[in-house]
Design a protein around this motif. Structure first.
Motif, PDB file in Angstrom:
ATOM      1  N   ALA A 103      45.352  35.466  63.190  1.00 10.67           N
ATOM      2  CA  ALA A 103      46.396  34.973  64.087  1.00 10.67           C
ATOM      3  C   ALA A 103      47.688  35.749  63.824  1.00 10.67           C
ATOM      4  CB  ALA A 103      46.611  33.473  63.870  1.00 10.67           C
ATOM      5  N   HIS A 104      47.911  36.779  64.602  1.00  8.07           N
ATOM      6  CA  HIS A 104      49.079  37.635  64.398  1.00  8.07           C
ATOM      7  C   HIS A 104      50.313  36.980  65.015  1.00  8.07           C
ATOM      8  CE1 HIS A 104      46.645  40.915  62.840  1.00  8.07           C
ATOM      9  NE2 HIS A 104      45.783  40.679  63.813  1.00  8.07           N
ATOM     10  N   HIS A 105      51.328  36.787  64.206  1.00  5.52           N
ATOM     11  CA  HIS A 105      52.567  36.139  64.648  1.00  5.52           C
ATOM     12  C   HIS A 105      53.637  37.196  64.859  1.00  5.52           C
ATOM     13  CE1 HIS A 105      55.934  33.370  64.832  1.00  5.52           C
ATOM     14  NE2 HIS A 105      55.095  32.337  64.780  1.00  5.52           N
ATOM     15  N   THR A 106      54.312  37.129  65.982  1.00  5.21           N
ATOM     16  CA  THR A 106      55.301  38.168  66.311  1.00  5.21           C
ATOM     17  C   THR A 106      56.481  38.171  65.347  1.00  5.21           C
ATOM     18  OG1 THR A 106      56.353  36.626  67.866  1.00  5.21           O
ATOM     19  CG2 THR A 106      54.718  38.182  68.760  1.00  5.21           C
ATOM     20  N   ASP A 107      56.749  37.038  64.705  1.00 12.20           N
ATOM     21  CA  ASP A 107      57.882  36.961  63.786  1.00 12.20           C
ATOM     22  C   ASP A 107      57.466  36.976  62.326  1.00 12.20           C
ATOM     23  OD1 ASP A 107      59.742  36.805  65.867  1.00 12.20           O
ATOM     24  OD2 ASP A 107      59.416  34.645  66.081  1.00 12.20           O
ATOM     25  N   ALA A 108      56.246  37.411  62.044  1.00 11.20           N
ATOM     26  CA  ALA A 108      55.780  37.468  60.660  1.00 11.20           C
ATOM     27  C   ALA A 108      56.540  38.554  59.903  1.00 11.20           C
ATOM     28  CB  ALA A 108      54.288  37.762  60.619  1.00 11.20           C
ATOM     29  N   PRO A 109      56.835  38.334  58.623  1.00  8.91           N
ATOM     30  CA  PRO A 109      57.522  39.367  57.843  1.00  8.91           C
ATOM     31  C   PRO A 109      56.630  40.583  57.650  1.00  8.91           C
ATOM     32  CG  PRO A 109      56.774  37.582  56.431  1.00  8.91           C
ATOM     33  CD  PRO A 109      56.557  37.128  57.836  1.00  8.91           C
ATOM     34  N   VAL A 135      51.752  41.870  54.077  1.00 10.03           N
ATOM     35  CA  VAL A 135      50.363  41.578  54.352  1.00 10.03           C
ATOM     36  C   VAL A 135      50.231  41.022  55.768  1.00 10.03           C
ATOM     37  CG1 VAL A 135      50.432  39.224  53.447  1.00 10.03           C
ATOM     38  CG2 VAL A 135      48.293  40.499  53.375  1.00 10.03           C
ATOM     39  N   ALA A 136      49.163  41.422  56.457  1.00 11.60           N
ATOM     40  CA  ALA A 136      48.962  41.001  57.847  1.00 11.60           C
ATOM     41  C   ALA A 136      47.746  40.095  57.952  1.00 11.60           C
ATOM     42  CB  ALA A 136      48.788  42.218  58.748  1.00 11.60           C
ATOM     43  N   ALA A 137      47.698  39.315  59.023  1.00  4.13           N
ATOM     44  CA  ALA A 137      46.540  38.465  59.283  1.00  4.13           C
ATOM     45  C   ALA A 137      45.290  39.323  59.344  1.00  4.13           C
ATOM     46  CB  ALA A 137      46.727  37.701  60.581  1.00  4.13           C
ATOM     47  N   GLY A 138      44.254  38.901  58.643  1.00 12.52           N
ATOM     48  CA  GLY A 138      43.007  39.646  58.561  1.00 12.52           C
ATOM     49  C   GLY A 138      42.857  40.418  57.278  1.00 12.52           C
ATOM     50  N   GLY A 153      58.188  37.861  40.577  1.00  8.85           N
ATOM     51  CA  GLY A 153      58.248  38.261  41.972  1.00  8.85           C
ATOM     52  C   GLY A 153      57.037  38.990  42.493  1.00  8.85           C
ATOM     53  N   HIS A 154      55.930  38.979  41.726  1.00  8.28           N
ATOM     54  CA  HIS A 154      54.741  39.724  42.164  1.00  8.28           C
ATOM     55  C   HIS A 154      54.116  39.117  43.417  1.00  8.28           C
ATOM     56  CE1 HIS A 154      54.728  42.439  38.818  1.00  8.28           C
ATOM     57  NE2 HIS A 154      54.622  41.472  37.921  1.00  8.28           N
ATOM     58  N   VAL A 155      54.096  37.791  43.508  1.00 13.44           N
ATOM     59  CA  VAL A 155      53.479  37.147  44.677  1.00 13.44           C
ATOM     60  C   VAL A 155      54.304  37.457  45.926  1.00 13.44           C
ATOM     61  CG1 VAL A 155      52.659  34.993  45.684  1.00 13.44           C
ATOM     62  CG2 VAL A 155      52.544  35.325  43.201  1.00 13.44           C
ATOM     63  N   ALA A 156      55.610  37.275  45.833  1.00 12.87           N
ATOM     64  CA  ALA A 156      56.474  37.543  46.987  1.00 12.87           C
ATOM     65  C   ALA A 156      56.387  39.005  47.413  1.00 12.87           C
ATOM     66  CB  ALA A 156      57.915  37.174  46.649  1.00 12.87           C
ATOM     67  N   ALA A 157      56.333  39.912  46.439  1.00 14.08           N
ATOM     68  CA  ALA A 157      56.234  41.334  46.782  1.00 14.08           C
ATOM     69  C   ALA A 157      54.922  41.635  47.486  1.00 14.08           C
ATOM     70  CB  ALA A 157      56.367  42.183  45.520  1.00 14.08           C
ATOM     71  N   ALA A 158      53.831  41.038  47.019  1.00 12.59           N
ATOM     72  CA  ALA A 158      52.520  41.305  47.611  1.00 12.59           C
ATOM     73  C   ALA A 158      52.437  40.795  49.046  1.00 12.59           C
ATOM     74  CB  ALA A 158      51.419  40.665  46.765  1.00 12.59           C
ATOM     75  N   TYR A 159      53.132  39.692  49.334  1.00 14.17           N
ATOM     76  CA  TYR A 159      53.041  39.063  50.657  1.00 14.17           C
ATOM     77  C   TYR A 159      54.263  39.363  51.540  1.00 14.17           C
ATOM     78  CZ  TYR A 159      48.841  36.769  49.108  1.00 14.17           C
ATOM     79  OH  TYR A 159      47.567  36.535  48.661  1.00 14.17           O
ATOM     80  N   GLY A 160      55.189  40.162  51.033  1.00 15.94           N
ATOM     81  CA  GLY A 160      56.330  40.585  51.843  1.00 15.94           C
ATOM     82  C   GLY A 160      57.273  39.475  52.229  1.00 15.94           C
ATOM     83  N   THR A 161      57.457  38.489  51.337  1.00 12.06           N
ATOM     84  CA  THR A 161      58.251  37.308  51.692  1.00 12.06           C
ATOM     85  C   THR A 161      59.618  37.264  51.010  1.00 12.06           C
ATOM     86  OG1 THR A 161      57.240  36.010  49.910  1.00 12.06           O
ATOM     87  CG2 THR A 161      56.148  35.971  52.063  1.00 12.06           C
ATOM     88  N   HIS A 167      40.927  35.994  52.614  1.00 16.21           N
ATOM     89  CA  HIS A 167      41.519  36.826  53.654  1.00 16.21           C
ATOM     90  C   HIS A 167      42.602  36.012  54.344  1.00 16.21           C
ATOM     91  CE1 HIS A 167      39.172  40.592  53.790  1.00 16.21           C
ATOM     92  NE2 HIS A 167      38.274  39.852  53.171  1.00 16.21           N
ATOM     93  N   VAL A 168      43.661  36.698  54.727  1.00 22.53           N
ATOM     94  CA  VAL A 168      44.802  36.024  55.340  1.00 22.53           C
ATOM     95  C   VAL A 168      44.458  35.651  56.779  1.00 22.53           C
ATOM     96  CG1 VAL A 168      47.203  36.299  56.049  1.00 22.53           C
ATOM     97  CG2 VAL A 168      46.421  37.236  53.854  1.00 22.53           C
ATOM     98  N   GLY A 169      44.708  34.394  57.124  1.00 24.62           N
ATOM     99  CA  GLY A 169      44.471  33.960  58.489  1.00 24.62           C
ATOM    100  C   GLY A 169      45.727  33.994  59.341  1.00 24.62           C
ATOM    101  N   LEU A 170      46.850  33.622  58.740  1.00 23.11           N
ATOM    102  CA  LEU A 170      48.108  33.516  59.481  1.00 23.11           C
ATOM    103  C   LEU A 170      49.266  33.752  58.533  1.00 23.11           C
ATOM    104  CD1 LEU A 170      49.803  32.531  62.028  1.00 23.11           C
ATOM    105  CD2 LEU A 170      49.663  30.238  60.998  1.00 23.11           C
TER     106      LEU A 170
END
Length: 546
Positions: free
Chosen positions: A391-397, A400-403, A481-489, A508-511
């Motif tokens: 589920a690709h969100h247009t406002d996602a940081p 990491v991307a969905a999928g 900060g490893h988790v935030a860095a990995a997920y771009g948050t 796998h990332v869903g959203l």
């Protein structure tokens, strides 16, 4: 009635059985062999498969039973000419703690998985050959598959999964095509052998590549004198390959190495390998599905065969589990083929490409099997961005991307301070909702209120500067900060707006969505888990993975 009948008790079938059994599904696993084969065959799991085995709770045992991959010593005309260590510059990273595959005899890996499965009360049923399948007409809610065996009473299951290898009886009974090619010129003889103790250094994978043939010997972990033997075959006067024999192996050993033939004291499980590149045109027909070599076979280069099957099983297991529990519509099973068939097609191309590179490399003195190994063969880059479940969100940081595969990361328990890793937080048969930043609290509460224990867990991820007073059990401390860095948050944490990441049970990332978009989070969870607390949780679901 059996929920899922798994046909074939190799690594693919055993991983699927373990995953389903821990979800409380009624699983049977049968195999036509009268006893588990004592063969080394595949050389071991790649990094992605190690992550899956870790989720199943057996990675530590696998690592203890095997060994790290060995440097390769290459010979020409019986003399050593070069050494290569394809993993010399590799090291674990925060998002991928397994930086290389692991050597372990396939029989030992299967033994570990069988023991794990027995812990759930399920045992492999040997000597059970499936000879007939008939699907009922009751629809997805009342359907079944009637199963006939060569011997003994018939059976019935809600679903059947064929994990029964390249010559799959299940695939043939379904009438599914297995298109592709067999290269009769690319032939190798293989077997498990013993060499007299001290014959060769067991800290190296020895590879003799001559103009008129080749011999490769790799020590089998857990043995004192056992080796994987692979070689170009002997040929008759017309150039046709001869069947492998112990005496033939001794002649090949004497011809290409500096060892006498008598140094080979035992040879068993002999086989001839031909390069087959084939794929089923469908992975599902109604209530019957295919996984592993039953669905796809390819060149041996890169060691992707067993690993692709393990990853098939991990993709399929959670989907079957949710459908069986009544949380998801049976159409969720369509996403198995949607996601794994393109991966299989790419794997066929990748393995063929690596085989060509290897054959080119060994023509030169000093070239060897390291040419088959690339970052693509780790399995860590496999994702499903094209999937309808992404589920690709247009406002996602950005990040990491969905999928994508959900990155791992070192972290700690926010309540106890105990060190852990994110994949351990994600482990077990559940979907996980991760919340970053103070703005994520409402979305996490909404998911927890809706689903409770019905297959969804929520975990708040705290940055170093955030107050953890009142943190819920299981919350994550991300001080480095490893988790935030990995997920771009990082940015959403700084602003306090927050980000929510939904991670599927197969990591796998869903959203990925802004924390204030509870609607998107709810819609995604409803697709996988239904209405929430109104859906019954399967009584036998096992959360613990250790």
């Amino acid at each position: 009635m059996t929920d899922v009948l798994i046909v074939g008790a190799g690594p693919t079938g055993l991983v699927l059985a373990c995953d389903l059994a821990r979800r409380g599904a009624a699983v049977r696993i049968v195999d036509r062999s009268p006893a588990p084969p004592r063969t080394s065959r595949a050389k071991g799991p790649n990094p992605r498969s190690l992550e899956i085995l870790d989720d199943l709770g057996v990675a530590e045992e696998v690592l203890a039973a095997g060994s790290a991959p060995l440097p390769m010593l290459k010979y020409r005309d019986r003399l050593p000419v070069a050494e290569a260590d394809p993993w010399a510059d590799s090291a674990p990273s925060p998002d991928a703690p397994y930086d290389r595959g692991w050597l372990i005899a396939q029989w030992r890996l299967e033994e570990i998985l069988r023991d794990r499965l027995a812990g759930y009360g399920v045992r492999v049923e040997p000597g059970r050959e499936v000879v007939g399948l008939a699907q009922g007409t009751g629809g997805d809610d009342g359907g079944r598959v009637d199963v006939a065996y060569a011997d003994g009473p018939a059976g019935r299951a809600r679903y059947v999964v064929g994990c029964d290898g390249a010559h799959s009886s299940v695939r043939k009974l379904l009438g599914i095509g297995f298109e592709g090619s067999t290269d009769e010129d690319q032939v190798m003889v293989c077997g498990d052998v013993d060499l007299a103790e001290g014959s060769l250094d067991r800290t190296r994978w020895h590879q003799w590549f001559d103009e008129d043939g080749a011999v490769m010997l790799c020590p089998i972990p857990g043995t004192r004198t056992g080796w994987w033997f692979q070689a170009g075959p002997e040929r008759d006067g017309r150039g046709r390959p001869l069947a492998p024999t112990a005496d033939g192996f001794r002649r090949l050993l004497a011809r290409h190495t500096a060892l006498p033939g008598r140094a080979l004291t035992r040879a068993e499980l002999l086989s001839t390998y031909r390069v087959n590149v084939r794929m089923a045109d469908r992975f599902r027909v109604g209530r019957v599905l295919l996984a592993g070599d039953a669905a796809h076979v390819h060149a041996i280069a890169g060691g992707l065969g067993m690993n692709t099957g393990i990853q098939d099983a991990f993709n399929l297991g959670w989907k079957l589990g949710l459908v069986l529990a009544g949380h998801a519509d049976a159409r969720l099973l369509d996403t198995y083929e949607e996601e794994r068939l393109p991966v299989a097609a790419r794997t066929l191309d990748l393995a063929s490409e690596r085989l060509r590179a290897t054959l080119e490399a060994i023509r030169r003195p000093g070239g060897g099997l390291e040419a088959a190994i690339t970052s693509d063969t780790t399995g860590l880059g496999v994702g499903y961005r094209w999937s309808s479940l992404a589920a690709h969100h247009t406002d996602a940081p950005t990040g990491v991307a969905a999928g994508d595969r959900a990155p791992d990361a070192p972290c700690a328990d926010a309540v106890t301070g105990a060190p852990t890793r994110l994949h351990r937080v994600l482990a077990g048969p559940r979907t996980t909702v991760l919340g970053f930043g103070t703005g994520s609290s409402a979305a996490l509460r909404g998911a927890a209120d809706t689903y409770g224990d019905a297959g969804v867990r929520t975990r708040r991820v705290y940055a170093a500067h955030e107050d953890r007073a009142g943190a819920e059990p299981g919350s994550v401390a991300d001080d480095a900060g490893h988790v935030a860095a990995a997920y771009g948050t990082e940015a959403s944490i700084r602003t306090g707006t927050g980000t929510v990441v939904v991670v599927r049970p197969d990591h796998h990332v869903g959203l990925v969505a802004p924390a204030d978009d509870a609607r998107s989070v709810g819609e995604y969870l409803r697709r996988l888990h239904g209405a929430g607390r109104s859906a019954e949780r399967p009584s036998g679901t096992v959360d613990a993975v250790r």
